[in-house]
Scaffold this motif. Structure first.
Motif, PDB file in Angstrom:
ATOM      1  N   LEU A 332    -102.180 -82.152 -89.817  1.00  0.00           N
ATOM      2  CA  LEU A 332    -103.114 -82.238 -90.941  1.00  0.00           C
ATOM      3  C   LEU A 332    -102.586 -83.192 -92.015  1.00  0.00           C
ATOM      4  O   LEU A 332    -103.359 -83.968 -92.606  1.00  0.00           O
ATOM      5  CB  LEU A 332    -103.355 -80.857 -91.528  1.00  0.00           C
ATOM      6  CG  LEU A 332    -104.245 -79.932 -90.694  1.00  0.00           C
ATOM      7  CD1 LEU A 332    -104.127 -78.487 -91.173  1.00  0.00           C
ATOM      8  CD2 LEU A 332    -105.700 -80.399 -90.757  1.00  0.00           C
ATOM      9  N   ARG A 333    -101.293 -83.151 -92.270  1.00  0.00           N
ATOM     10  CA  ARG A 333    -100.715 -84.074 -93.266  1.00  0.00           C
ATOM     11  C   ARG A 333    -100.785 -85.519 -92.765  1.00  0.00           C
ATOM     12  O   ARG A 333    -101.018 -86.451 -93.552  1.00  0.00           O
ATOM     13  CB  ARG A 333     -99.281 -83.665 -93.597  1.00  0.00           C
ATOM     14  CG  ARG A 333     -99.214 -82.354 -94.381  1.00  0.00           C
ATOM     15  CD  ARG A 333     -97.827 -82.089 -94.967  1.00  0.00           C
ATOM     16  NE  ARG A 333     -97.884 -80.930 -95.841  1.00  0.00           N
ATOM     17  CZ  ARG A 333     -97.616 -79.679 -95.466  1.00  0.00           C
ATOM     18  NH1 ARG A 333     -97.248 -79.438 -94.192  1.00  0.00           N
ATOM     19  NH2 ARG A 333     -97.706 -78.684 -96.320  1.00  0.00           N
ATOM     20  N   LEU A 334    -100.555 -85.729 -91.461  1.00  0.00           N
ATOM     21  CA  LEU A 334    -100.709 -87.069 -90.897  1.00  0.00           C
ATOM     22  C   LEU A 334    -102.148 -87.541 -91.048  1.00  0.00           C
ATOM     23  O   LEU A 334    -102.402 -88.702 -91.413  1.00  0.00           O
ATOM     24  CB  LEU A 334    -100.312 -87.060 -89.421  1.00  0.00           C
ATOM     25  CG  LEU A 334    -100.499 -88.381 -88.659  1.00  0.00           C
ATOM     26  CD1 LEU A 334     -99.665 -89.491 -89.284  1.00  0.00           C
ATOM     27  CD2 LEU A 334    -100.146 -88.214 -87.185  1.00  0.00           C
ATOM     28  N   HIS A 335    -103.106 -86.657 -90.773  1.00  0.00           N
ATOM     29  CA  HIS A 335    -104.518 -87.006 -90.951  1.00  0.00           C
ATOM     30  C   HIS A 335    -104.805 -87.372 -92.402  1.00  0.00           C
ATOM     31  O   HIS A 335    -105.548 -88.335 -92.666  1.00  0.00           O
ATOM     32  CB  HIS A 335    -105.406 -85.831 -90.525  1.00  0.00           C
ATOM     33  CG  HIS A 335    -106.855 -86.041 -90.847  1.00  0.00           C
ATOM     34  ND1 HIS A 335    -107.671 -86.844 -90.084  1.00  0.00           N
ATOM     35  CD2 HIS A 335    -107.628 -85.570 -91.879  1.00  0.00           C
ATOM     36  CE1 HIS A 335    -108.884 -86.856 -90.611  1.00  0.00           C
ATOM     37  NE2 HIS A 335    -108.878 -86.085 -91.697  1.00  0.00           N
ATOM     38  N   ALA A 336    -104.198 -86.651 -93.341  1.00  0.00           N
ATOM     39  CA  ALA A 336    -104.414 -86.957 -94.761  1.00  0.00           C
ATOM     40  C   ALA A 336    -103.897 -88.356 -95.095  1.00  0.00           C
ATOM     41  O   ALA A 336    -104.569 -89.126 -95.804  1.00  0.00           O
ATOM     42  CB  ALA A 336    -103.724 -85.908 -95.630  1.00  0.00           C
ATOM     43  N   ASP A 337    -102.703 -88.685 -94.573  1.00  0.00           N
ATOM     44  CA  ASP A 337    -102.136 -90.017 -94.835  1.00  0.00           C
ATOM     45  C   ASP A 337    -103.038 -91.112 -94.252  1.00  0.00           C
ATOM     46  O   ASP A 337    -103.308 -92.121 -94.913  1.00  0.00           O
ATOM     47  CB  ASP A 337    -100.741 -90.117 -94.219  1.00  0.00           C
ATOM     48  CG  ASP A 337     -99.717 -89.252 -94.943  1.00  0.00           C
ATOM     49  OD1 ASP A 337     -99.984 -88.854 -96.085  1.00  0.00           O
ATOM     50  OD2 ASP A 337     -98.656 -88.979 -94.342  1.00  0.00           O
ATOM     51  N   VAL A 338    -103.483 -90.913 -93.012  1.00  0.00           N
ATOM     52  CA  VAL A 338    -104.328 -91.903 -92.362  1.00  0.00           C
ATOM     53  C   VAL A 338    -105.661 -92.043 -93.091  1.00  0.00           C
ATOM     54  O   VAL A 338    -106.183 -93.155 -93.280  1.00  0.00           O
ATOM     55  CB  VAL A 338    -104.549 -91.517 -90.877  1.00  0.00           C
ATOM     56  CG1 VAL A 338    -105.653 -92.371 -90.249  1.00  0.00           C
ATOM     57  CG2 VAL A 338    -103.257 -91.666 -90.087  1.00  0.00           C
ATOM     58  N   THR A 339    -106.214 -90.916 -93.518  1.00  0.00           N
ATOM     59  CA  THR A 339    -107.490 -90.955 -94.229  1.00  0.00           C
ATOM     60  C   THR A 339    -107.360 -91.684 -95.560  1.00  0.00           C
ATOM     61  O   THR A 339    -108.224 -92.495 -95.934  1.00  0.00           O
ATOM     62  CB  THR A 339    -108.005 -89.523 -94.459  1.00  0.00           C
ATOM     63  OG1 THR A 339    -108.196 -88.894 -93.194  1.00  0.00           O
ATOM     64  CG2 THR A 339    -109.327 -89.531 -95.213  1.00  0.00           C
ATOM     65  N   GLU A 340    -106.272 -91.423 -96.289  1.00  0.00           N
ATOM     66  CA  GLU A 340    -106.064 -92.116 -97.561  1.00  0.00           C
ATOM     67  C   GLU A 340    -105.917 -93.624 -97.340  1.00  0.00           C
ATOM     68  O   GLU A 340    -106.438 -94.433 -98.123  1.00  0.00           O
ATOM     69  CB  GLU A 340    -104.828 -91.557 -98.259  1.00  0.00           C
ATOM     70  CG  GLU A 340    -105.037 -90.164 -98.853  1.00  0.00           C
ATOM     71  CD  GLU A 340    -103.794 -89.626 -99.532  1.00  0.00           C
ATOM     72  OE1 GLU A 340    -102.693 -90.160 -99.240  1.00  0.00           O
ATOM     73  OE2 GLU A 340    -103.911 -88.689-100.326  1.00  0.00           O
ATOM     74  N   LEU A 341    -105.204 -93.996 -96.266  1.00  0.00           N
ATOM     75  CA  LEU A 341    -105.072 -95.419 -95.945  1.00  0.00           C
ATOM     76  C   LEU A 341    -106.437 -96.020 -95.621  1.00  0.00           C
ATOM     77  O   LEU A 341    -106.766 -97.121 -96.075  1.00  0.00           O
ATOM     78  CB  LEU A 341    -104.118 -95.602 -94.760  1.00  0.00           C
ATOM     79  CG  LEU A 341    -103.873 -97.046 -94.292  1.00  0.00           C
ATOM     80  CD1 LEU A 341    -103.252 -97.877 -95.411  1.00  0.00           C
ATOM     81  CD2 LEU A 341    -102.990 -97.070 -93.047  1.00  0.00           C
ATOM     82  N   GLY A 342    -107.241 -95.296 -94.857  1.00  0.00           N
ATOM     83  CA  GLY A 342    -108.578 -95.778 -94.536  1.00  0.00           C
ATOM     84  C   GLY A 342    -109.434 -95.969 -95.776  1.00  0.00           C
ATOM     85  O   GLY A 342    -110.196 -96.941 -95.881  1.00  0.00           O
ATOM     86  N   VAL A 343    -109.302 -95.046 -96.743  1.00  0.00           N
ATOM     87  CA  VAL A 343    -110.058 -95.167 -97.998  1.00  0.00           C
ATOM     88  C   VAL A 343    -109.614 -96.401 -98.766  1.00  0.00           C
ATOM     89  O   VAL A 343    -110.444 -97.152 -99.304  1.00  0.00           O
ATOM     90  CB  VAL A 343    -109.878 -93.894 -98.853  1.00  0.00           C
ATOM     91  CG1 VAL A 343    -110.432 -94.100-100.263  1.00  0.00           C
ATOM     92  CG2 VAL A 343    -110.575 -92.707 -98.186  1.00  0.00           C
ATOM     93  N   ARG A 344    -108.294 -96.632 -98.812  1.00  0.00           N
ATOM     94  CA  ARG A 344    -107.790 -97.823 -99.523  1.00  0.00           C
ATOM     95  C   ARG A 344    -108.292 -99.099 -98.851  1.00  0.00           C
ATOM     96  O   ARG A 344    -108.683-100.054 -99.531  1.00  0.00           O
ATOM     97  CB  ARG A 344    -106.258 -97.813 -99.559  1.00  0.00           C
ATOM     98  CG  ARG A 344    -105.671 -96.767-100.474  1.00  0.00           C
ATOM     99  CD  ARG A 344    -104.224 -97.100-100.844  1.00  0.00           C
ATOM    100  NE  ARG A 344    -103.355 -97.182 -99.665  1.00  0.00           N
ATOM    101  CZ  ARG A 344    -102.732 -96.140 -99.133  1.00  0.00           C
ATOM    102  NH1 ARG A 344    -102.896 -94.924 -99.650  1.00  0.00           N
ATOM    103  NH2 ARG A 344    -101.936 -96.296 -98.087  1.00  0.00           N
TER     104      ARG A 344
END
Length: 386
Positions: A332-344
């Motif tokens: 879940l934390r990896l997904h959060a990091d990837v999602t934040e990168l995608g948003v940026r």
């Protein structure tokens, strides 16, 4: 907002004979060029792709062990539509040698090729790689087959990995300015003047200047430079003429520029400068390709929700069945990091769209590994067309 870029819009237009992939270094121009060339060939076009120092893995990905300055047929493509693909890698010095052989006075050719100063200039002079890429492009565009028809109806060129994308556009003018410059005039003055005129020149200060240059450069290097420039002087007009022809070729409607970037702030800023320069110079811009974009595949689970769920998992004890909540929390934390990168990434691309609403934008998703075979290059081509 800007429209979506589709490479098929270019490939289906038979009036387009040159596609130039450009951008700053390290943004995936070579991979993009190869993917475009494969898609064009598999749609029935006769294609040559000129790459600049491709990684060995990319040559292997299209089924070739080695690339050099001469076109090599790529047999791994699907040629059922009647197309063909030849690939080559720019050899800067060999191209420069061919220019000398073709355009210098016959009695001067070997003297130029053997000159130490020429050997250094042809290998490392700033802008030479960019200029020679366009010199080679001009040769490819005019090459004919045995039946007299043009050998290729489309040439895809990957521009050199310059620190700045603008180096590519400036190279022909910079080389032409160098050849017209004060340094060249000074170096060729003794050879042009001769006899009393030479003595007169010496008397007004050339002697002192060459003495200083000799101390800075070394007497042998200065002598080599003077000998080289005197031998090459008959070619200077041709260099300037071809520099102008190169610039005209880039501005022709049969050419299409595809700017390549990554979704990072600096890369997109560089792309924006390049787009502005193309528009300022009246050059035909087809669109922007943004490589290595992190996509958000589960938009319903944003970063905040994923982190909250991960914190909750930390409180759950391990089960005897083997399920470990801590593993789920880590995912879940990896997904959060990837999602934040995608948003940026999405925000950076949106900013570019807002500032350049007239520029079509295409995206290629980030992959977990380098491109390893022609099937993966096809997938990139499909993304560029979708």
């Amino acid at each position: 907002m800007s429209s979506e870029f589709s490479i098929d819009d270019l490939l289906h237009d038979e009036a387009i004979r040159t596609i130039v992939c450009c951008g700053s270094g390290g943004v995936g121009k070579t991979t993009t060029s190869a993917a475009i060339a494969i898609r064009a060939a598999e749609q029935g076009r006769r294609v040559a792709v000129l790459t600049i120092d491709p990684a060995k893995r990319l040559a292997q990905a299209i089924g070739l062990e080695h690339l050099d300055n001469e076109p090599e047929p790529v047999t791994t493509i699907d040629a059922s539509a009647g197309g063909s693909l030849d690939a080559m890698m720019l050899d800067m010095k060999r191209t420069f040698d061919e220019v000398v052989i073709r355009h210098a006075a016959p009695e001067k050719v070997q003297q130029i090729l053997d000159n130490p100063f020429y050997q250094a200039v042809s290998s490392s002079f700033a802008g030479t790689q960019e200029y020679m890429a366009m010199e080679r492009l001009g040769q490819l565009m005019s090459e004919t087959a045995a039946d007299g028809e043009l050998r290729w109806d489309l040439v895809v060129v990957d521009t050199p990995p310059s620190r700045s994308a603008l180096d590519f556009l400036d190279a022909p003018e910079r080389l032409g300015s160098f050849l017209d410059g004060r340094f060249i005039r000074l170096m060729t003055a003794p050879a042009r003047a001769g006899g009393r005129a030479y003595l007169k020149l010496m008397s007004v200060g050339v002697s002192s200047v060459t003495t200083v240059m000799s101390k800075i450069l070394g007497a042998q290097l200065l002598s080599d430079a003077q000998t080289f420039i005197a031998a090459l002087e008959t070619m200077f007009g041709g260099f300037r003429e071809r520099a102008d022809q190169t610039y005209a070729l880039l501005k022709d409607p049969a050419t299409a520029f595809v700017v390549v970037a990554t979704p990072e702030r600096d890369a997109l800023r560089e792309a924006a400068y390049f787009v502005d320069r193309l528009e300022e110079d009246g050059m035909p811009l087809a669109g922007l390709v943004v490589n290595r974009v992190q996509m958000t595949y589960v938009p319903s689970v944003n970063a905040t929700r994923a982190l909250n769920a991960a914190d909750a998992m930390d409180e759950v004890p391990d089960r005897s069945s083997g399920w470990r909540p801590t593993d789920t929390a880590a995912l879940l934390r990896l997904h959060a990091d990837v999602t934040e990168l995608g948003v940026r990434h999405a925000e950076a691309i949106d900013r570019f769209r807002l500032l350049h609403p007239q520029v079509p934008v295409g995206q290629v998703a980030a992959a977990g590994h380098d491109v390893n075979d022609i099937a993966e290059l096809r997938e990139i081509g499909e993304e560029l067309a979708s």
